[in-house]
Design an enzyme around this catalytic site. Structure first.
Site, PDB file in Angstrom:
ATOM      1  N   LYS A   8      59.255  30.236  66.481  1.00 51.46           N
ATOM      2  CA  LYS A   8      59.498  31.007  68.161  1.00 51.46           C
ATOM      3  C   LYS A   8      60.133  31.999  68.741  1.00 51.46           C
ATOM      4  O   LYS A   8      61.061  32.126  67.448  1.00 51.46           O
ATOM      5  CB  LYS A   8      59.936  29.532  68.934  1.00 51.46           C
ATOM      6  CG  LYS A   8      58.887  28.902  69.184  1.00 51.46           C
ATOM      7  CD  LYS A   8      59.476  27.652  70.312  1.00 51.46           C
ATOM      8  CE  LYS A   8      58.726  26.638  70.216  1.00 51.46           C
ATOM      9  NZ  LYS A   8      59.090  25.518  71.166  1.00 51.46           N
ATOM     10  N   TYR A  45      50.267  25.845  75.327  1.00 54.67           N
ATOM     11  CA  TYR A  45      50.629  25.000  76.327  1.00 54.67           C
ATOM     12  C   TYR A  45      49.547  23.606  77.747  1.00 54.67           C
ATOM     13  O   TYR A  45      50.521  23.412  78.503  1.00 54.67           O
ATOM     14  CB  TYR A  45      52.040  24.855  76.824  1.00 54.67           C
ATOM     15  CG  TYR A  45      52.956  25.953  75.527  1.00 54.67           C
ATOM     16  CD1 TYR A  45      53.274  24.189  74.821  1.00 54.67           C
ATOM     17  CD2 TYR A  45      53.914  26.647  75.265  1.00 54.67           C
ATOM     18  CE1 TYR A  45      54.148  24.648  73.460  1.00 54.67           C
ATOM     19  CE2 TYR A  45      54.417  26.877  73.289  1.00 54.67           C
ATOM     20  CZ  TYR A  45      54.480  25.776  73.494  1.00 54.67           C
ATOM     21  OH  TYR A  45      55.126  25.490  72.073  1.00 54.67           O
ATOM     22  N   ARG A  66      56.202  17.790  60.791  1.00 52.15           N
ATOM     23  CA  ARG A  66      57.186  17.308  62.668  1.00 52.15           C
ATOM     24  C   ARG A  66      58.358  16.678  61.940  1.00 52.15           C
ATOM     25  O   ARG A  66      59.592  16.617  62.181  1.00 52.15           O
ATOM     26  CB  ARG A  66      56.391  15.638  63.760  1.00 52.15           C
ATOM     27  CG  ARG A  66      55.133  16.269  63.808  1.00 52.15           C
ATOM     28  CD  ARG A  66      55.452  17.341  64.855  1.00 52.15           C
ATOM     29  NE  ARG A  66      55.851  16.580  66.040  1.00 52.15           N
ATOM     30  CZ  ARG A  66      56.337  17.189  67.250  1.00 52.15           C
ATOM     31  NH1 ARG A  66      55.372  17.944  68.149  1.00 52.15           N
ATOM     32  NH2 ARG A  66      57.043  16.624  68.373  1.00 52.15           N
ATOM     33  N   ARG A 119      65.376  22.485  63.627  1.00 48.13           N
ATOM     34  CA  ARG A 119      65.832  22.057  64.921  1.00 48.13           C
ATOM     35  C   ARG A 119      67.914  22.352  65.002  1.00 48.13           C
ATOM     36  O   ARG A 119      67.973  22.797  65.355  1.00 48.13           O
ATOM     37  CB  ARG A 119      65.341  21.462  65.446  1.00 48.13           C
ATOM     38  CG  ARG A 119      63.980  22.261  66.032  1.00 48.13           C
ATOM     39  CD  ARG A 119      62.879  21.233  66.443  1.00 48.13           C
ATOM     40  NE  ARG A 119      61.638  21.960  67.109  1.00 48.13           N
ATOM     41  CZ  ARG A 119      60.532  20.580  68.433  1.00 48.13           C
ATOM     42  NH1 ARG A 119      60.923  20.306  67.540  1.00 48.13           N
ATOM     43  NH2 ARG A 119      60.035  21.793  68.814  1.00 48.13           N
ATOM     44  N   ASN A 155      63.879  25.953  71.065  1.00 47.88           N
ATOM     45  CA  ASN A 155      64.213  25.395  70.177  1.00 47.88           C
ATOM     46  C   ASN A 155      63.473  25.755  68.180  1.00 47.88           C
ATOM     47  O   ASN A 155      63.121  25.172  67.876  1.00 47.88           O
ATOM     48  CB  ASN A 155      63.838  23.236  70.459  1.00 47.88           C
ATOM     49  CG  ASN A 155      62.223  23.605  70.622  1.00 47.88           C
ATOM     50  OD1 ASN A 155      61.399  24.193  69.983  1.00 47.88           O
ATOM     51  ND2 ASN A 155      61.637  22.830  70.634  1.00 47.88           N
ATOM     52  N   HIS A 198      57.714  25.341  66.789  1.00 44.56           N
ATOM     53  CA  HIS A 198      56.600  24.569  66.983  1.00 44.56           C
ATOM     54  C   HIS A 198      55.752  24.059  65.889  1.00 44.56           C
ATOM     55  O   HIS A 198      55.227  24.244  65.143  1.00 44.56           O
ATOM     56  CB  HIS A 198      55.207  25.120  68.301  1.00 44.56           C
ATOM     57  CG  HIS A 198      54.523  24.674  68.129  1.00 44.56           C
ATOM     58  ND1 HIS A 198      54.427  23.738  69.402  1.00 44.56           N
ATOM     59  CD2 HIS A 198      52.951  24.234  67.385  1.00 44.56           C
ATOM     60  CE1 HIS A 198      53.017  22.856  68.900  1.00 44.56           C
ATOM     61  NE2 HIS A 198      52.151  23.536  68.734  1.00 44.56           N
ATOM     62  N   GLU A 200      44.959  24.360  68.291  1.00 43.85           N
ATOM     63  CA  GLU A 200      45.811  25.252  67.636  1.00 43.85           C
ATOM     64  C   GLU A 200      45.556  26.454  66.802  1.00 43.85           C
ATOM     65  O   GLU A 200      45.362  27.545  66.803  1.00 43.85           O
ATOM     66  CB  GLU A 200      47.388  24.771  67.913  1.00 43.85           C
ATOM     67  CG  GLU A 200      47.850  23.933  68.613  1.00 43.85           C
ATOM     68  CD  GLU A 200      49.220  22.919  68.668  1.00 43.85           C
ATOM     69  OE1 GLU A 200      49.150  22.656  69.982  1.00 43.85           O
ATOM     70  OE2 GLU A 200      49.618  23.609  67.570  1.00 43.85           O
TER      71      GLU A 200
HETATM   72  P1  IDP Z   1      57.964  19.188  70.983  1.00 44.75           P
HETATM   73  O1  IDP Z   1      57.916  21.823  70.771  1.00 44.75           O
HETATM   74  O2  IDP Z   1      58.513  19.130  69.883  1.00 44.75           O
HETATM   75  O3  IDP Z   1      56.515  19.281  70.696  1.00 44.75           O
HETATM   76  P2  IDP Z   1      57.155  18.552  73.194  1.00 44.75           P
HETATM   77  O4  IDP Z   1      57.390  17.657  74.529  1.00 44.75           O
HETATM   78  O5  IDP Z   1      55.475  19.224  73.565  1.00 44.75           O
HETATM   79  O6  IDP Z   1      57.733  19.248  71.742  1.00 44.75           O
HETATM   80  O7  IDP Z   1      57.549  20.196  74.729  1.00 44.75           O
HETATM   81  C1  IDP Z   1      56.809  21.842  73.807  1.00 44.75           C
HETATM   82  C2  IDP Z   1      58.411  22.539  74.160  1.00 44.75           C
HETATM   83  O8  IDP Z   1      58.756  22.863  75.321  1.00 44.75           O
HETATM   84  C3  IDP Z   1      59.388  22.637  73.597  1.00 44.75           C
HETATM   85  O9  IDP Z   1      59.176  22.851  72.394  1.00 44.75           O
HETATM   86  C4  IDP Z   1      60.355  22.936  74.080  1.00 44.75           C
HETATM   87  O10 IDP Z   1      60.513  23.962  73.785  1.00 44.75           O
HETATM   88  C5  IDP Z   1      59.912  22.695  75.230  1.00 44.75           C
HETATM   89  N1  IDP Z   1      60.516  21.517  76.225  1.00 44.75           N
HETATM   90  C6  IDP Z   1      60.397  20.418  76.315  1.00 44.75           C
HETATM   91  N2  IDP Z   1      60.734  19.532  76.711  1.00 44.75           N
HETATM   92  C7  IDP Z   1      61.581  20.400  77.348  1.00 44.75           C
HETATM   93  C8  IDP Z   1      62.902  20.029  78.589  1.00 44.75           C
HETATM   94  O11 IDP Z   1      62.840  18.964  79.398  1.00 44.75           O
HETATM   95  N3  IDP Z   1      63.551  21.265  79.646  1.00 44.75           N
HETATM   96  C9  IDP Z   1      62.780  22.531  78.677  1.00 44.75           C
HETATM   97  N4  IDP Z   1      61.521  22.919  77.791  1.00 44.75           N
HETATM   98  C10 IDP Z   1      61.346  21.984  77.623  1.00 44.75           C
HETATM   99 MG    MG Z   2      54.386  18.950  71.295  1.00 48.60          MG
END
Ligand code: IDP
Ligand code: MG
Length: 140
Positions: free
Chosen positions: A11, A51, A87, A104, A114, A117, A128
């Site tokens: 990212k 997204y 993951r 992370r 973070n 992805h 994707e």
């Molecule tokens: P993941 O990347 O671990 O699969 P997801 O729940 O799919 O997590 O969320 C996608 C992305 O959205 C996350 O990687 C992060 O960049 C962002 N994100 C997720 N939850 C939050 C939040 O509570 N606040 C701000 N950004 C978030």
């Molecule tokens: Mg996700």
């Protein structure tokens, strides 16, 4: 055991800090093979589509803005159970909850910025990957 492919994204927070190589070391150390990789800048429509599943979430707008704010490195990773294996090496979404040794934990700035992805299922990985790569760009 099955050989799978998963989509990885390094990212904008990580490309800005020159962490592509350091992240790739952890990916390869986990036994995953980088079979496609390119540095790109996503358009807003592509980020919105990618997204789409999070459209109703409060962070959707900020997430799209973040993911289009700078260069990203999109990758296809291949290996045994690649979806779960990646993951596992990524760690929890919130770096405060990520285990030691994960990408992370090592590099993420916060729950949004973070660093990486990874697809969450084999089905989503296929979708994707198709959004980001032509078949001839993947060399397994
Ligand atoms: P993941 O990347 O671990 O699969 P997801 O729940 O799919 O997590 O969320 C996608 C992305 O959205 C996350 O990687 C992060 O960049 C962002 N994100 C997720 N939850 C939050 C939040 O509570 N606040 C701000 N950004 C978030
Ligand atoms: Mg996700």
């Amino acid at each position: 055991m099955a050989i799978e492919r998963t989509l990885s994204i390094i990212k904008p927070d990580a490309t800005a800090r020159n962490l592509t190589g350091a992240i790739n070391v952890l990916i390869e150390r986990a036994g995953l093979r980088i079979v496609a990789q390119k540095r790109v800048r996503w358009s807003k429509p592509l980020a919105e589509k990618f997204y789409e599943v999070h459209k109703a979430r409060p962070f959707y707008g900020d997430l799209v803005a973040f993911m289009t704010s700078g260069p990203i490195v999109v990758q296809v990773l291949e290996g045994e159970n690649a979806v779960k294996a990646y993951r596992d090496v990524m760690g929890a979404t919130d770096p405060a909850k990520a285990a030691a040794g994960t990408i992370r934990k090592a590099f993420a700035e916060n729950i949004e910025r973070n660093s990486v992805h990874g697809s969450d299922s084999v089905e989503n990985a296929a979708t994707e990957i198709a959004l980001n790569f032509r078949p001839d760009e993947i060399v397994g």
